[in-house]
Design an enzyme around this catalytic site. Sequence first.
Site, PDB file in Angstrom:
ATOM      1  N   SER A 154      32.063  28.939  17.404  1.00 16.31           N
ATOM      2  CA  SER A 154      31.298  29.408  16.204  1.00 16.31           C
ATOM      3  C   SER A 154      30.955  30.794  16.194  1.00 16.31           C
ATOM      4  O   SER A 154      30.543  31.107  14.901  1.00 16.31           O
ATOM      5  CB  SER A 154      30.022  28.574  15.642  1.00 16.31           C
ATOM      6  OG  SER A 154      30.623  27.310  15.533  1.00 16.31           O
TER       7      SER A 154
ATOM      8  N   SER B 151      31.098  27.820  12.871  1.00 16.24           N
ATOM      9  CA  SER B 151      29.990  27.523  12.017  1.00 16.24           C
ATOM     10  C   SER B 151      29.009  28.782  11.581  1.00 16.24           C
ATOM     11  O   SER B 151      28.239  28.841  10.642  1.00 16.24           O
ATOM     12  CB  SER B 151      28.987  26.576  12.601  1.00 16.24           C
ATOM     13  OG  SER B 151      28.440  26.936  13.818  1.00 16.24           O
TER      14      SER B 151
ATOM     15  N   LYS C 188      21.140  33.567  12.213  1.00 13.34           N
ATOM     16  CA  LYS C 188      21.599  32.427  12.099  1.00 13.34           C
ATOM     17  C   LYS C 188      20.544  31.341  11.750  1.00 13.34           C
ATOM     18  O   LYS C 188      19.683  31.371  12.454  1.00 13.34           O
ATOM     19  CB  LYS C 188      22.711  32.183  13.010  1.00 13.34           C
ATOM     20  CG  LYS C 188      23.290  30.509  12.775  1.00 13.34           C
ATOM     21  CD  LYS C 188      24.500  30.409  13.632  1.00 13.34           C
ATOM     22  CE  LYS C 188      25.287  29.103  13.255  1.00 13.34           C
ATOM     23  NZ  LYS C 188      26.343  28.831  14.395  1.00 13.34           N
TER      24      LYS C 188
HETATM   25  N1  GLN Z   1      34.204  24.244  15.389  1.00 16.44           N
HETATM   26  C1  GLN Z   1      33.504  23.718  16.549  1.00 16.44           C
HETATM   27  C2  GLN Z   1      32.932  22.466  16.056  1.00 16.44           C
HETATM   28  O1  GLN Z   1      33.001  22.067  15.103  1.00 16.44           O
HETATM   29  C3  GLN Z   1      32.573  24.713  17.162  1.00 16.44           C
HETATM   30  C4  GLN Z   1      31.199  24.579  16.554  1.00 16.44           C
HETATM   31  C5  GLN Z   1      30.255  25.696  17.120  1.00 16.44           C
HETATM   32  O2  GLN Z   1      30.808  26.214  18.032  1.00 16.44           O
HETATM   33  N2  GLN Z   1      29.029  25.427  16.803  1.00 16.44           N
HETATM   34  O3  GLN Z   1      32.116  21.659  16.673  1.00 16.44           O
END
Ligand code: GLN
Length: 492
Positions: free
Chosen positions: A181, A157, A82
Amino acid sequence: MTEDTITGMSAIDIGAAIKDGRLTSFEAAKAFLDAIEAKDREYHSYITVCREEALEQAREADRAIASGELKGVLAGVPVAIKDNICTRGIKTTCASKMLSDFVPPYDATVVRRIKEAGMVILGKTNMDEFAMGSTTETSYFGPTINPWGHSRVPGGSSGGSAASVAGRLAPLSIGSDTGGSIRQPASFCGVTGLKPTYGSVSRYGLVAFASSLDQIGPIGRDVMDVAAMFNVISGIDERDQSSVNSRKIDMEQLAGYSVKGRKIGIPEQYFGEGIDSGVKECVMNAVSVFVSEGATVERFPMPIMDYAIPTYYIIACAEACSNLSRYDGIKYGFRPDGIDDLTELYIRSRSEGFGLEVKRRIMLGNFVLSSGYYDAYYNKALQAKNLIKKAFDEAFAKYDVVIGPVAPTPALKAGQSLSDPLKMYLGDICTVLINICGVPAVSVPCGFTEGLPVGMQIIGKHFDEQTILGFASDYQRATADRAYEKQTPDVG
Ligand code: GLN
């Protein structure tokens, strides 16, 4: 071996084939790099592809395997990372204009461990900007497409990491999970993703979003691959004071794990209002597989779940606004030309360097931390955090694992989420609790609804990755001829 054969293999099988001379690391890397070249225009799962570096690493891996220096199960195997994890000499953009030219002078600890294990880094995967989002649509470089359906988002994400594995453009990938994410994109893309216990994988070199919640973890085609990858990246690190020496997964035990006699707890709220009926059905069917394998199941109430979203968003935004204050246009990161006033430099660097969602979180964070609101929001959220932890402690006094869906729906249609951020935040209802408690959870494909994959979430006690992955392994073996094996998108 043909390119299709290689890209269709599991990571462990690729490692075994390299070890016994049926395949070289170079051939494996080349097969995936060629597949990326041919297909990633469609999916856009990568931001940066490291062709030359990867082929060089692969040559070196082949040499070290031949000489007996490298012996691990994943030696020579390619992996995607990532783009919020630092790679020395390779751009690490966080999918943001702010870091679009940032080339880190050092490797994150997980990257160092991946290199020491002789794995080959194919490239850096697409994501929501600064890991804020659930769809991989907030990337400065454009969205990733879900290989299961071109009008669908891959989740986020870590959408690029999940899509690269689902689309056979990497046998394994690394993601990060602050509120879901890794698990949610794994669910949307029909692959397996592990959010390890907080502290079991070093965060050194991970671009910080919300430091008390962030955790790096693996995404793979099946649970054995994910477990092997966890063993490579986990362990104490003197550069991350919150890291600990977690137990490695016993791969042999995992391969034969049985859920017989184990107790499963199911929070009623996980199957309540707002959860898609097709998702519920898939997860309940999966639970019945565990019952037929000899586990027992009990439902229990977890009313504190109603506070999950506000608690998470207050804590995450508060930490994010503090972490992101370092991007001021001075030390590094984006800086517009032709400014001679300091205040204007700050304002324009941050206004132009960050996208809308990131700015929204910074504003929210500053608001909940401001004097006058600190007690009403931030301190309240910390109190709620303690209650959520207590609820899980009570559950784990009774059950070996807690099971529920990963997300309330299958993959959403592209272009629908960003207009209503609150609705998007509510989609995190099943995953954020786990980060608040710091416990481990794995997302495992468990069937389809509307032709799209659904993931179940198996949650465990702190540092008990062995048990949740054991459940996942038992499930994947028990259903091999039914669902799991068929869970490969038509990527031809
Ligand atoms: N969807 C969640 C957010 O927008 C989780 C994001 C993540 O785990 N990086 O914060």
